[in-house]
Design a protein around this motif. Structure first.
Motif, PDB file in Angstrom:
ATOM      1  N   ASN A 155       0.573  55.524   7.188  1.00 32.99           N
ATOM      2  CA  ASN A 155      -0.639  55.653   7.996  1.00 32.99           C
ATOM      3  C   ASN A 155      -0.292  55.571   9.475  1.00 32.99           C
ATOM      4  O   ASN A 155      -0.557  54.565  10.129  1.00 32.99           O
ATOM      5  CB  ASN A 155      -1.642  54.549   7.633  1.00 32.99           C
ATOM      6  N   PRO A 156       0.283  56.625  10.023  1.00 36.91           N
ATOM      7  CA  PRO A 156       0.666  56.560  11.433  1.00 36.91           C
ATOM      8  C   PRO A 156      -0.572  56.441  12.319  1.00 36.91           C
ATOM      9  O   PRO A 156      -1.617  57.026  12.014  1.00 36.91           O
ATOM     10  CB  PRO A 156       1.403  57.880  11.674  1.00 36.91           C
ATOM     11  N   PRO A 157      -0.463  55.675  13.404  1.00 38.84           N
ATOM     12  CA  PRO A 157      -1.632  55.468  14.275  1.00 38.84           C
ATOM     13  C   PRO A 157      -1.890  56.670  15.175  1.00 38.84           C
ATOM     14  O   PRO A 157      -1.566  56.675  16.365  1.00 38.84           O
ATOM     15  CB  PRO A 157      -1.232  54.226  15.082  1.00 38.84           C
ATOM     16  N   MET A 158      -2.431  57.701  14.574  1.00 42.64           N
ATOM     17  CA  MET A 158      -2.828  58.897  15.325  1.00 42.64           C
ATOM     18  C   MET A 158      -4.085  59.433  14.666  1.00 42.64           C
ATOM     19  O   MET A 158      -4.342  59.148  13.505  1.00 42.64           O
ATOM     20  CB  MET A 158      -1.703  59.935  15.347  1.00 42.64           C
ATOM     21  N   GLU A 159      -4.826  60.165  15.377  1.00 41.77           N
ATOM     22  CA  GLU A 159      -6.091  60.667  14.833  1.00 41.77           C
ATOM     23  C   GLU A 159      -5.863  61.979  14.097  1.00 41.77           C
ATOM     24  O   GLU A 159      -6.255  63.046  14.550  1.00 41.77           O
ATOM     25  CB  GLU A 159      -7.103  60.823  15.959  1.00 41.77           C
ATOM     26  N   ALA A 160      -5.225  61.855  12.935  1.00 43.61           N
ATOM     27  CA  ALA A 160      -4.936  63.030  12.117  1.00 43.61           C
ATOM     28  C   ALA A 160      -5.041  62.638  10.652  1.00 43.61           C
ATOM     29  O   ALA A 160      -4.736  61.504  10.282  1.00 43.61           O
ATOM     30  CB  ALA A 160      -3.549  63.556  12.419  1.00 43.61           C
ATOM     31  N   ASP A 161      -5.473  63.574   9.852  1.00 41.22           N
ATOM     32  CA  ASP A 161      -5.535  63.363   8.420  1.00 41.22           C
ATOM     33  C   ASP A 161      -4.228  63.881   7.830  1.00 41.22           C
ATOM     34  O   ASP A 161      -4.039  65.086   7.664  1.00 41.22           O
ATOM     35  CB  ASP A 161      -6.731  64.114   7.838  1.00 41.22           C
ATOM     36  N   CYS A 162      -3.294  62.953   7.548  1.00 46.14           N
ATOM     37  CA  CYS A 162      -2.003  63.361   7.013  1.00 46.14           C
ATOM     38  C   CYS A 162      -1.494  62.286   6.056  1.00 46.14           C
ATOM     39  O   CYS A 162      -1.939  61.147   6.095  1.00 46.14           O
ATOM     40  CB  CYS A 162      -0.993  63.610   8.135  1.00 46.14           C
ATOM     41  N   TYR A 163      -0.548  62.662   5.249  1.00 48.48           N
ATOM     42  CA  TYR A 163       0.058  61.713   4.316  1.00 48.48           C
ATOM     43  C   TYR A 163       0.879  60.671   5.062  1.00 48.48           C
ATOM     44  O   TYR A 163       0.914  59.516   4.697  1.00 48.48           O
ATOM     45  CB  TYR A 163       0.931  62.452   3.293  1.00 48.48           C
ATOM     46  N   GLY A 164       1.571  61.119   6.128  1.00 42.80           N
ATOM     47  CA  GLY A 164       2.409  60.193   6.882  1.00 42.80           C
ATOM     48  C   GLY A 164       3.285  60.925   7.872  1.00 42.80           C
ATOM     49  O   GLY A 164       3.275  62.141   7.958  1.00 42.80           O
ATOM     50  N   ALA A 165       4.049  60.144   8.613  1.00 46.53           N
ATOM     51  CA  ALA A 165       5.038  60.671   9.556  1.00 46.53           C
ATOM     52  C   ALA A 165       6.403  60.172   9.093  1.00 46.53           C
ATOM     53  O   ALA A 165       6.544  59.013   8.698  1.00 46.53           O
ATOM     54  CB  ALA A 165       4.730  60.188  10.968  1.00 46.53           C
ATOM     55  N   SER A 166       7.393  61.055   9.155  1.00 50.78           N
ATOM     56  CA  SER A 166       8.702  60.728   8.590  1.00 50.78           C
ATOM     57  C   SER A 166       9.831  61.052   9.541  1.00 50.78           C
ATOM     58  O   SER A 166       9.693  61.866  10.450  1.00 50.78           O
ATOM     59  CB  SER A 166       8.948  61.535   7.304  1.00 50.78           C
ATOM     60  N   VAL A 167      10.961  60.431   9.245  1.00 50.59           N
ATOM     61  CA  VAL A 167      12.227  60.793   9.861  1.00 50.59           C
ATOM     62  C   VAL A 167      13.233  60.922   8.720  1.00 50.59           C
ATOM     63  O   VAL A 167      13.182  60.160   7.743  1.00 50.59           O
ATOM     64  CB  VAL A 167      12.687  59.768  10.927  1.00 50.59           C
ATOM     65  N   GLU A 168      14.093  61.938   8.806  1.00 54.80           N
ATOM     66  CA  GLU A 168      15.107  62.156   7.772  1.00 54.80           C
ATOM     67  C   GLU A 168      16.475  62.164   8.433  1.00 54.80           C
ATOM     68  O   GLU A 168      16.684  62.850   9.425  1.00 54.80           O
ATOM     69  CB  GLU A 168      14.867  63.487   7.058  1.00 54.80           C
ATOM     70  N   LEU A 169      17.385  61.375   7.869  1.00 57.08           N
ATOM     71  CA  LEU A 169      18.755  61.302   8.374  1.00 57.08           C
ATOM     72  C   LEU A 169      19.721  61.756   7.286  1.00 57.08           C
ATOM     73  O   LEU A 169      19.542  61.417   6.109  1.00 57.08           O
ATOM     74  CB  LEU A 169      19.123  59.869   8.762  1.00 57.08           C
ATOM     75  N   HIS A 170      20.741  62.494   7.687  1.00 51.75           N
ATOM     76  CA  HIS A 170      21.844  62.880   6.804  1.00 51.75           C
ATOM     77  C   HIS A 170      23.088  62.215   7.382  1.00 51.75           C
ATOM     78  O   HIS A 170      23.572  62.620   8.442  1.00 51.75           O
ATOM     79  CB  HIS A 170      22.016  64.399   6.758  1.00 51.75           C
ATOM     80  N   LEU A 171      23.585  61.195   6.689  1.00 51.35           N
ATOM     81  CA  LEU A 171      24.675  60.373   7.206  1.00 51.35           C
ATOM     82  C   LEU A 171      25.913  60.491   6.324  1.00 51.35           C
ATOM     83  O   LEU A 171      25.801  60.540   5.102  1.00 51.35           O
ATOM     84  CB  LEU A 171      24.241  58.901   7.262  1.00 51.35           C
ATOM     85  N   ILE A 172      27.067  60.504   6.964  1.00 47.21           N
ATOM     86  CA  ILE A 172      28.347  60.540   6.263  1.00 47.21           C
ATOM     87  C   ILE A 172      29.084  59.243   6.565  1.00 47.21           C
ATOM     88  O   ILE A 172      29.129  58.808   7.720  1.00 47.21           O
ATOM     89  CB  ILE A 172      29.190  61.750   6.699  1.00 47.21           C
ATOM     90  N   ASN A 173      29.651  58.643   5.545  1.00 46.96           N
ATOM     91  CA  ASN A 173      30.427  57.421   5.712  1.00 46.96           C
ATOM     92  C   ASN A 173      31.782  57.793   6.316  1.00 46.96           C
ATOM     93  O   ASN A 173      32.643  58.342   5.631  1.00 46.96           O
ATOM     94  CB  ASN A 173      30.598  56.704   4.381  1.00 46.96           C
ATOM     95  N   GLU A 174      31.956  57.514   7.582  1.00 45.77           N
ATOM     96  CA  GLU A 174      33.183  57.888   8.292  1.00 45.77           C
ATOM     97  C   GLU A 174      34.421  57.255   7.679  1.00 45.77           C
ATOM     98  O   GLU A 174      35.506  57.821   7.753  1.00 45.77           O
ATOM     99  CB  GLU A 174      33.077  57.501   9.767  1.00 45.77           C
ATOM    100  N   LYS A 175      34.285  56.096   7.065  1.00 46.03           N
ATOM    101  CA  LYS A 175      35.437  55.434   6.437  1.00 46.03           C
ATOM    102  C   LYS A 175      35.979  56.275   5.289  1.00 46.03           C
ATOM    103  O   LYS A 175      37.179  56.338   5.078  1.00 46.03           O
ATOM    104  CB  LYS A 175      35.058  54.043   5.950  1.00 46.03           C
ATOM    105  N   ASN A 176      35.087  56.938   4.555  1.00 45.33           N
ATOM    106  CA  ASN A 176      35.533  57.803   3.463  1.00 45.33           C
ATOM    107  C   ASN A 176      36.204  59.060   3.992  1.00 45.33           C
ATOM    108  O   ASN A 176      37.141  59.560   3.395  1.00 45.33           O
ATOM    109  CB  ASN A 176      34.364  58.184   2.552  1.00 45.33           C
TER     110      ASN A 176
END
Length: 136
Positions: free
Chosen positions: A104-125
């Motif tokens: 429920n993001p605090p904005m005046e919009a009817d939406c499911y939600g606001a998201s962020v997506e990260l694609h991370l690689i384990n540098e040790k591997n």
């Protein structure tokens, strides 16, 4: 049998947390959904049927729950902390995709939600794989 790649998924993990820049969000919090795609070679688990040869879902949940218990301002920051914590706790993880959604993001919009997506690689591997290749 040849395994080309393997992933462990955790779908729609619901957590209440305090992520946001407004005072209201810092006081009452919000509901969040965490979706994970964890790249991990599980060929040993396929053969052994032993949880030690894979990633324990309950342990992943505990890391996420603990990480999300610390308030912060941004989804980006929280998602990055989740990735960092998982790589630290489970060094055998090769890569992670994290989708963190504020329901429920605090904005005046009817939406499911606001998201962020990260694609991370384990540098040790990566370092291990490069070092192994050089020694061949």
């Amino acid at each position: 049998m040849l395994l080309t790649s393997s992933f462990i998924y955790i779908h729609h993990l619901k957590i209440h947390s305090y992520i946001g820049v407004s005072e209201q969000e810092k006081i009452v919090g919000n509901d969040y959904i965490v979706d994970l795609k964890i790249k991990r070679n599980i060929i040993k688990a396929i053969m052994s049927d032993d949880v030690e040869d894979t990633i324990n879902y309950a342990s992943v949940y505990e890391v996420i729950k603990k990480t999300m218990s610390y308030p912060c301002n941004l989804l980006e920051y929280a998602a990055g902390r989740i990735g960092e914590s998982l790589f630290e706790q489970f060094p055998q993880i090769e890569a992670i995709t994290i989708l963190l959604t504020k329901k429920n993001p605090p904005m005046e919009a009817d939406c499911y939600g606001a998201s962020v997506e990260l694609h991370l690689i384990n540098e040790k591997n990566i370092t291990k794989n490069i070092a192994f290749s050089k020694n061949r």
